[in-house]
Design a protein around this motif. Structure first.
Motif, PDB file in Angstrom:
ATOM      1  N   ILE A 110       0.868  -1.187   0.000  1.00 26.48           N
ATOM      2  CA  ILE A 110       0.000   0.000   0.000  1.00 26.48           C
ATOM      3  C   ILE A 110       0.893   1.222   0.000  1.00 26.48           C
ATOM      4  O   ILE A 110       1.599   1.494   0.981  1.00 26.48           O
ATOM      5  N   SER A 111       0.889   1.947  -1.081  1.00 27.93           N
ATOM      6  CA  SER A 111       1.793   3.082  -1.229  1.00 27.93           C
ATOM      7  C   SER A 111       1.473   4.190  -0.232  1.00 27.93           C
ATOM      8  O   SER A 111       0.306   4.447   0.093  1.00 27.93           O
ATOM      9  N   SER A 112       2.524   4.856   0.267  1.00 28.77           N
ATOM     10  CA  SER A 112       2.387   6.002   1.159  1.00 28.77           C
ATOM     11  C   SER A 112       1.629   7.134   0.448  1.00 28.77           C
ATOM     12  O   SER A 112       1.823   7.332  -0.765  1.00 28.77           O
ATOM     13  N   PRO A 113       0.762   7.859   1.145  1.00 30.92           N
ATOM     14  CA  PRO A 113       0.547   7.853   2.600  1.00 30.92           C
ATOM     15  C   PRO A 113      -0.479   6.825   3.070  1.00 30.92           C
ATOM     16  O   PRO A 113      -0.988   6.929   4.187  1.00 30.92           O
ATOM     17  N   GLY A 114      -0.819   5.854   2.244  1.00 31.55           N
ATOM     18  CA  GLY A 114      -1.753   4.820   2.644  1.00 31.55           C
ATOM     19  C   GLY A 114      -1.149   3.871   3.663  1.00 31.55           C
ATOM     20  O   GLY A 114       0.070   3.851   3.878  1.00 31.55           O
ATOM     21  N   GLY A 115      -1.980   3.076   4.285  1.00 28.77           N
ATOM     22  CA  GLY A 115      -1.510   2.112   5.270  1.00 28.77           C
ATOM     23  C   GLY A 115      -2.676   1.571   6.071  1.00 28.77           C
ATOM     24  O   GLY A 115      -3.837   1.804   5.735  1.00 28.77           O
ATOM     25  N   PHE A 116      -2.379   0.851   7.136  1.00 32.26           N
ATOM     26  CA  PHE A 116      -3.424   0.275   7.974  1.00 32.26           C
ATOM     27  C   PHE A 116      -2.983   0.285   9.421  1.00 32.26           C
ATOM     28  O   PHE A 116      -1.790   0.384   9.735  1.00 32.26           O
ATOM     29  N   MET A 117      -3.983   0.187  10.322  1.00 29.56           N
ATOM     30  CA  MET A 117      -3.692   0.183  11.752  1.00 29.56           C
ATOM     31  C   MET A 117      -4.754  -0.630  12.470  1.00 29.56           C
ATOM     32  O   MET A 117      -5.945  -0.491  12.197  1.00 29.56           O
TER      33      MET A 117
END
Length: 245
Positions: A213-220
């Protein structure tokens, strides 16, 4: 003041007294009903069924029982009809000005929360007013999953290819929840709440193309203020995290 003026003045006073008396009588007979609250928040455990009472008040009290109608505002209600029930009528007992509408909800298919909107039905003998200062002829019931174990939230911010992202959550070796490639097509974010019992878990995040998942994407993945897992960037085809609750 001459005698004619006295007569006129007396007539005006009598007229005012009659109008005032009529207004007071009309006010006494005025049949106005309203919900106790405009908004009610209610939590129900996953797949459990629970009930609660929505209170309604009348502006006057009579010696006889009174039955009123209530409708579900379907255009504003997001709850699945098969998982809640609302009676079509309710009764205010004699010598009372309070009635209750029993609402039953099952904690299934709630997602991040649903709502049920009820409206009191006016008639020739019943008055409701949605613009009233203290009350309204509608009530919104916000239903969420009540968690008596470990509340956990999984949140994603996608890159330009959300259709490539999917995930699996395991409780030990058993698949607890998951998504599939293509589920998030056209979405920029996604979040889901879980209510998890104590135990060992594994979260696996996949990218169908193999570039993460390319920045600024992501998960938490969080539980309260505790971060259980987080990631993003070029993790290839998959990345996994183990955590214990």
């Amino acid at each position: 003041m001459n005698f004619k003026n006295i007569i006129v003045t007396f007539s005006l006073i009598c007229s005012l007294f009659v109008v005032t008396s009529c207004s007071e009588d009309e006010k006494e007979d005025f049949n106005y009903i309203s919900f106790e609250k405009k908004t009610i928040n209610f939590g129900v455990a996953l797949n459990d069924t629970d009930s609660f009472d929505v209170k309604v008040y009348a502006s006057n009290t009579t010696g006889e029982s009174r039955t009123f109608s209530v409708d579900v505002v379907e255009a504003e209600t997001t709850a699945d009809p098969q998982y809640y029930s609302v009676p079509a009528t309710f009764t205010i007992p004699g010598n009372a000005n309070e009635g209750v509408i029993p609402v039953t909800v099952t904690g299934t298919n709630l997602g991040s929360g649903v709502k049920i909107v009820l409206r009191l039905t006016p008639s020739t003998s019943v008055y409701t007013n949605s613009n009233a200062t203290a009350s309204s002829d509608k009530v919104t019931i916000n239903v969420t999953e009540a968690c008596f174990q470990n509340p956990v939230n999984l949140a994603f911010t996608f890159d330009s290819y959300p259709e490539e992202t999917y995930w699996e959550l395991y409780q030990g070796a058993t698949l607890y929840a998951s998504s599939a490639a293509g589920d998030y097509t056209g979405q920029s974010t996604f979040s889901q709440l879980f209510c998890l019992p104590d135990g060992d878990y594994t979260l696996v995040v996949y990218d169908d193309y193999g570039d993460g998942i390319s920045s600024p994407g992501g998960f938490m993945l969080t539980s309260g203020t505790t971060t259980l897992a987080s990631g993003g960037g070029n993790f290839g085809t998959e990345v996994s995290y183990n955590f214990t609750l």
